[in-house]
Design an enzyme around this catalytic site. Structure first.
Site, short mmCIF file in Angstrom:
data_model
loop_
_atom_site.label_atom_id
_atom_site.label_comp_id
_atom_site.label_asym_id
_atom_site.label_seq_id
_atom_site.Cartn_x
_atom_site.Cartn_y
_atom_site.Cartn_z
N VAL A 205 -15.50 2.80 20.87
CA VAL A 205 -15.87 4.04 20.19
C VAL A 205 -15.01 4.27 18.96
CG1 VAL A 205 -16.75 5.12 22.27
CG2 VAL A 205 -14.35 5.41 21.67
N ALA A 206 -13.92 3.51 18.84
CA ALA A 206 -13.06 3.59 17.65
C ALA A 206 -12.23 2.32 17.58
CB ALA A 206 -12.15 4.81 17.72
N ALA A 207 -11.92 1.92 16.36
CA ALA A 207 -11.07 0.75 16.16
C ALA A 207 -10.06 1.07 15.07
CB ALA A 207 -11.91 -0.47 15.76
N SER A 209 -5.87 -0.04 13.45
CA SER A 209 -5.18 -1.24 12.96
C SER A 209 -4.60 -2.08 14.09
CB SER A 209 -4.07 -0.83 11.99
OG SER A 209 -3.17 0.07 12.61
N LEU A 210 -4.10 -1.43 15.15
CA LEU A 210 -3.44 -2.16 16.22
C LEU A 210 -4.32 -2.40 17.43
CD1 LEU A 210 0.12 -0.52 16.23
CD2 LEU A 210 -0.70 -2.50 14.95
N GLN A 212 -8.28 -1.04 19.71
CA GLN A 212 -9.53 -0.29 19.73
C GLN A 212 -9.70 0.41 21.07
OE1 GLN A 212 -11.82 -3.67 18.54
NE2 GLN A 212 -12.66 -4.05 20.59
N VAL A 213 -10.56 1.41 21.09
CA VAL A 213 -10.66 2.32 22.23
C VAL A 213 -12.06 2.29 22.82
CG1 VAL A 213 -10.48 4.73 22.96
CG2 VAL A 213 -8.86 3.81 21.30
N LYS A 228 -7.37 1.87 25.71
CA LYS A 228 -6.91 1.33 24.43
C LYS A 228 -6.48 -0.12 24.64
CE LYS A 228 -3.70 2.61 20.70
NZ LYS A 228 -2.68 3.61 20.32
N ASP A 353 3.88 9.47 13.49
CA ASP A 353 2.68 8.92 12.86
C ASP A 353 1.53 9.93 12.96
OD1 ASP A 353 1.06 7.06 11.59
OD2 ASP A 353 0.47 6.08 13.46
#
Length: 711
Positions: A205-207, A209-210, A212-213, A228, A353
């Site tokens: 559902v999301a990606a 830099s380190l 994806q989820v 994750k 962050d």
């Protein structure tokens, strides 16, 4: 049971398919992936594992960096520049290829920007070049993406086209193969997916830099969670890029003769980045963050499932919401400011962050923090130094500010203090003159560059992360309120902390601030008390109070604060100054009575000193402050060279100003009525004040008598 994902309310809400004309974002649903007991076994070739078939441009362009042995990969578990250098010293061709790839990518882009400027087509090509820059950063990988993320929230610094493209780097990076991700989950947790989850989304559902989820549901509890999974090869790629960036930082420092240790700054950033790649560490940080700040009103921190967490896989509570930067909610910005104040200046453990992708507005209107891989520790002495610097800046005490810069490590102890003070005055005078509520980071940093170079300023490794954590909030707020100033919102909490903190260092700072050359600075106390009353996050109080605020309410808040245990130190100061004022008032009364006696100046010398006159004026200001009233007129300044008769006339006028400060008994009644509204503990403290005042008056009268007789 079907697991439906609503993009506008997802964990990382921005990674969603483009809606068709017949589907709005809010109603668009991802197809669920139901896990059955007979989950088919998966086999994956090297090509599939690399993600070439999945549009993963990072792997496609930089996949050669992943070729490390198991021993080399294990040695990079923690950041060590010597170990990284040892590995790549044996791989000169890989280093040369990476340098060539990076140099040509950025070189080509800058060349095109130069040609755009030469042929006067910069405006037409602006959006295209922004998209090309984002593509370059994605291909080069996480290290460069992280740098871009750091500036992607500053709408006041970045052109809109670039801002739009860089914001996509927060969570819209091309994902790697789901087949690889599912294999990694099973390998890391030692269980099959069907044993862990009852449902899981078939695609991320999301990606970022380190990693994806995925959204999933735990089989054991039925809890909806975010899973994750770390992107393959990130550690190797980041390691080499840090080695190169560190080398370039050393060259830049020597070439520019800079005082800041740029390599130490890179090391600090790299250390935090390596800690971020260990999901066990992120889970621990998340638990600590939740324990420290999860109880703050309207702050949400997801629950971590450590039993399903390893170095490369993290399972946490699913949080539904939208990016804070996408919703115009100034109240949540204030909540974020208050939470940042607690992180930086109360507990010293902070989210390092906080880019817009990690700050969500939940469906019930709360602020959710995500992604705890990068956190920092702010030591107590630095926290106190930061508070003192803010105090001295706002109160224009630039001499003390120069000392604060040494404490914070921004200046070497050998710096010429007088010259630094003069330079800081020139830099900050105009910015501060607008008032604390109008100070922005841009104002403060405007002309600081030349001064930093001249006086050998250095940027401590911790400083960039601390400033960034505040700058991100200001950047988000500026997006929908250009006049927002994060320092103006933070200062009330700083003022309250200075007035209530038990730290000996801050108490000493408060005394030094309030007493200059032994003279009480009532203006500074009034400013601190007034600002501290704004230290609230209630939704109804987000807007600044009007100048005509209810004086009774102001009076009640000041009394309530000063009569509490936390207000004890300030209460002692006020009682002490009140006693001085009453003593001066008594002397002025005698002086006035004597003035009515003919030829009294021949027999009775003046009792009032210049200090007594100052105390009398302070007494008037304290009465006004505690009553919530406004000053009607200033005192006249008595000419000490005037004749005794003229001086006594002036004293009489000053005394009448004090005694006539309240027009009638009606002006005093509100003070008396508030007493009954105070808590019992505060009323008890109030009853003790007269005895304290009498003791101090007797002490002052005795000391004055001794001076008159023996000195």
């Amino acid at each position: 049971m079907r697991l439906l994902l609503t993009p506008s309310l997802s964990f990382f809400p921005s990674l969603i398919p483009t809606p068709t004309p017949n589907h709005s974002i809010s109603s668009l649903q991802f197809p669920p992936h139901k896990i059955h007991n007979q989950f088919p076994p998966r086999r994956c070739s090297a090509r599939c594992a690399s993600g070439f078939d999945n549009g993963d441009s990072f792997t496609a362009k930089s996949g050669y960096l992943f070729e490390l042995s198991a021993t080399e990969a294990d040695s990079l578990a923690d950041y060590s520049i010597s170990k990284i250098a040892a590995i790549y010293f044996r791989k000169p061709l890989v280093v040369a290829r990476r340098l060539f790839q990076t140099g040509t990518a950025f070189g080509k882009w800058f060349a095109l920007r130069y040609l755009d400027a030469r042929f006067d087509r910069s405006d037409d090509m602006f959006q295209i070049r922004a998209a090309e820059l984002r593509k370059i950063l994605v291909e080069l990988g996480p290290a460069y993406i992280k740098i871009a993320q750091a500036i992607s929230s500053r709408s006041d610094l970045i052109p809109p086209s670039y801002l739009d493209e860089l914001s996509l780097l927060q969570d819209r990076i091309s994902p790697f193969s789901t087949e690889v991700a599912f294999n990694m989950i099973e390998q890391e947790l030692g269980l099959s997916l069907v044993e862990i989850f009852s449902e899981i989304s078939p695609e991320p559902v999301a990606a970022a830099s380190l990693g994806q989820v995925y959204q999933a549901r735990l089989r054991r509890t039925g809890q909806v969670v975010a899973v994750k999974v770390q992107r393959p090869g990130v550690q190797a790629a980041i390691s080499l890029d840090i080695l190169i960036l560190r080398f370039m930082a050393g060259l830049a420092r020597r070439a520019g003769k800079l005082n800041t240790d740029l390599q130490a700054v890179v090391d600090e950033w790299a250390s935090s980045l390596f800690r971020e790649m260990d999901y066990n560490n992120e889970a621990s940080n998340g638990i600590k963050f939740r324990n420290l700040y999860g109880s703050i009103q309207d702050v949400v921190v997801p629950l971590m499932y450590t039993e399903y967490t390893t170095r490369k896989v993290l399972v946490m509570e699913w949080i539904e919401g939208r990016k804070l930067s996408e919703v115009k909610d100034l109240y949540l910005i204030e909540v974020g400011v208050y939470c940042s104040f607690n992180q930086l200046l109360e507990c010293g453990f902070y989210h390092a962050d906080p880019h817009p992708g990690n700050l969500l507005r939940t469906s019930d209107g709360k602020l959710a923090y995500l992604d705890f891989g990068m956190t920092g520790e702010f030591k107590q002495e630095l926290r106190d130094g930061f508070i003192e610097a803010c105090l001295h800046l706002v109160n224009r005490d630039f001499d003390a500010l120069a000392t604060d810069f040494v404490t914070l490590g921004l200046l070497p102890p050998t710096a010429e203090k007088e010259a630094v003070t003069k330079a800081l005055t020139g830099i900050f005078q105009n910015a501060v003159s607008k008032g604390v509520r109008n100070i922005s980071f841009g104002d403060l940093l405007g002309n600081l560059g030349i001064t930093m170079y001249k006086f050998k300023f250095r940027i401590p490794s911790y400083f960039s992360l601390v400033i960034r954590s505040l700058a991100v909030l200001e950047g988000i707020a500026i997006g929908f309120n250009p006049d927002y100033k994060v320092l103006g919102s933070t200062y009330p909490w700083i003022a309250r902390k200075v007035l209530t903190d038990s730290s000996p260092q801050l108490k000493s700072s408060l005394m030094n601030l309030l007493y200059k050359d032994g003279v009480f600075e009532i203006d500074r106390l009034e400013s601190l008390l007034t600002e501290s009353l704004r230290a609230k996050t209630d939704k109804t109080l987000v807007k600044l109070p009007s100048e005509g605020a209810d004086s009774k309410m102001v009076m009640k808040e000041i009394l309530s604060f000063t009569l509490t245990e936390k207000g004890e130190f300030v209460r002692k100061i006020i009682v002490q100054e009140f006693a001085k004022g009453l003593d001066a008032l008594g002397l002025a009364t005698l002086e006035t009575a004597a003035a009515r006696v003919p030829f009294s100046t021949l027999f009775f010398p003046s009792l009032l000193t210049e200090e007594d006159l100052v105390n009398l004026r302070t007494f008037q200001r304290l009465m006004l402050l505690l009553s919530g009233a406004r000053r009607k007129e200033d005192f006249n300044t008595v000419d000490r060279k005037a004749s005794p008769d003229q001086s006594r006339i002036a004293y009489t006028e000053e005394l009448s100003l004090v005694l006539n400060q309240f027009d009638s008994i009606q002006d005093i009644l509100p003070i008396l009525s508030i007493i009954t509204e105070l808590p019992p503990e505060s009323q008890q403290q109030l009853l003790q004040l007269p005895a304290n005042l009498i003791r101090q008056l007797i002490s002052r009268a005795s000391a004055r008598t001794i001076r008159k007789v023996f000195l």
